[in-house]
Scaffold this motif. Sequence first.
Motif, PDB file in Angstrom:
ATOM      1  N   GLU A 165       4.844   8.326  49.778  1.00 29.84           N
ATOM      2  CA  GLU A 165       4.998   7.525  50.462  1.00 29.84           C
ATOM      3  C   GLU A 165       3.402   6.849  50.137  1.00 29.84           C
ATOM      4  OE1 GLU A 165       4.894   6.965  55.114  1.00 29.84           O
ATOM      5  OE2 GLU A 165       6.559   8.551  55.254  1.00 29.84           O
ATOM      6  N   ILE A 166       2.912   7.366  49.284  1.00 29.54           N
ATOM      7  CA  ILE A 166       1.638   7.163  49.101  1.00 29.54           C
ATOM      8  C   ILE A 166       1.815   6.560  47.328  1.00 29.54           C
ATOM      9  CG2 ILE A 166      -0.381   7.152  48.047  1.00 29.54           C
ATOM     10  CD1 ILE A 166      -1.604   9.040  51.009  1.00 29.54           C
ATOM     11  N   GLY A 167       2.510   7.283  46.589  1.00 27.95           N
ATOM     12  CA  GLY A 167       3.627   7.247  45.313  1.00 27.95           C
ATOM     13  C   GLY A 167       2.248   7.096  44.466  1.00 27.95           C
ATOM     14  N   PHE A 168       0.961   7.581  44.634  1.00 26.24           N
ATOM     15  CA  PHE A 168      -0.104   7.314  43.409  1.00 26.24           C
ATOM     16  C   PHE A 168       0.894   8.382  42.161  1.00 26.24           C
ATOM     17  CE2 PHE A 168      -3.479   8.018  41.236  1.00 26.24           C
ATOM     18  CZ  PHE A 168      -4.098   6.439  41.198  1.00 26.24           C
ATOM     19  N   ASP A 169       0.724   7.728  40.984  1.00 25.35           N
ATOM     20  CA  ASP A 169       0.865   8.987  39.828  1.00 25.35           C
ATOM     21  C   ASP A 169      -0.972   8.893  39.296  1.00 25.35           C
ATOM     22  OD1 ASP A 169       1.054  10.071  37.509  1.00 25.35           O
ATOM     23  OD2 ASP A 169       2.347   8.195  36.340  1.00 25.35           O
ATOM     24  N   TRP A 170      -0.976   9.757  39.152  1.00 24.70           N
ATOM     25  CA  TRP A 170      -2.341  10.669  39.009  1.00 24.70           C
ATOM     26  C   TRP A 170      -2.366  11.673  37.429  1.00 24.70           C
ATOM     27  CZ3 TRP A 170      -6.250  11.140  42.877  1.00 24.70           C
ATOM     28  CH2 TRP A 170      -6.256  11.343  43.862  1.00 24.70           C
ATOM     29  N   SER A 171      -1.344  11.000  36.835  1.00 22.75           N
ATOM     30  CA  SER A 171      -1.275  11.114  35.345  1.00 22.75           C
ATOM     31  C   SER A 171      -2.190  10.163  34.945  1.00 22.75           C
ATOM     32  CB  SER A 171      -0.495  11.715  34.510  1.00 22.75           C
ATOM     33  OG  SER A 171       0.419  10.450  35.131  1.00 22.75           O
ATOM     34  N   THR A 172      -2.792  10.471  34.154  1.00 23.04           N
ATOM     35  CA  THR A 172      -3.447   9.929  32.664  1.00 23.04           C
ATOM     36  C   THR A 172      -2.617   9.043  31.607  1.00 23.04           C
ATOM     37  OG1 THR A 172      -5.793  10.880  32.590  1.00 23.04           O
ATOM     38  CG2 THR A 172      -5.140   9.062  30.704  1.00 23.04           C
ATOM     39  N   LYS A 173      -2.575   7.717  31.178  1.00 16.18           N
ATOM     40  CA  LYS A 173      -1.341   7.138  30.737  1.00 16.18           C
ATOM     41  C   LYS A 173      -2.596   6.428  29.582  1.00 16.18           C
ATOM     42  CE  LYS A 173       1.560   6.683  33.719  1.00 16.18           C
ATOM     43  NZ  LYS A 173       1.835   7.276  34.738  1.00 16.18           N
ATOM     44  N   PHE A 174      -2.039   7.602  28.480  1.00 23.42           N
ATOM     45  CA  PHE A 174      -2.483   6.738  26.593  1.00 23.42           C
ATOM     46  C   PHE A 174      -1.483   5.596  26.364  1.00 23.42           C
ATOM     47  CE2 PHE A 174      -3.842  11.258  27.377  1.00 23.42           C
ATOM     48  CZ  PHE A 174      -4.687  10.786  27.347  1.00 23.42           C
ATOM     49  N   ARG A 175      -2.095   4.644  25.957  1.00 23.59           N
ATOM     50  CA  ARG A 175      -1.754   2.848  24.933  1.00 23.59           C
ATOM     51  C   ARG A 175      -1.996   3.004  23.894  1.00 23.59           C
ATOM     52  NH1 ARG A 175      -3.946  -0.345  30.263  1.00 23.59           N
ATOM     53  NH2 ARG A 175      -3.429   0.601  32.165  1.00 23.59           N
TER      54      ARG A 175
END
Length: 151
Positions: free
Chosen positions: A141-151
């Motif tokens: 329900e919160i749906g937060f993605d804790w992974s670090t995204k590299f751009r």
Amino acid sequence: MIKGVIYKKLIKHCDDRGTFMEIIREDEGILEQFGQVSASMSYPGVIKAFHYHKLQDDVWFFPVGNAQVVLHDLRQDSPTYRHTNVYYMGEENPSILLIPRGVAHGYRVLGSKSVIIVYLTTKAYQADQPDEYRIPYDDPEIGFDWSTKFR
């Protein structure tokens, strides 16, 4: 920003002896009352999330290390109900964060250094009636993605 949350950048005073920071003062009106000050250390990569309180507000400060702090508004009567905010706090960004009751909160340790969190609450902890309600860090329900995204 989630209604009722206060984020304050801190001013670090430096001289040849070291540094000094005022974290929170009674004349700022951030806490309506004072209950307890606590500190906790977490190792690199640890996620401590989520929990919320029904009776107390928290103020968070990370004097050591760096953390990604995530808030999610669970207050049904709030205009920011179900909104999520992210803050980056710690040595690289000295700041405090007021987290109102009813707002779920958690953090992830960033980098290869442990963090220390110092937190103030408006109520003292009561072991026989803890005001802590847990939600899994990966709650859909919160749906937060804790992974670090590299751009």
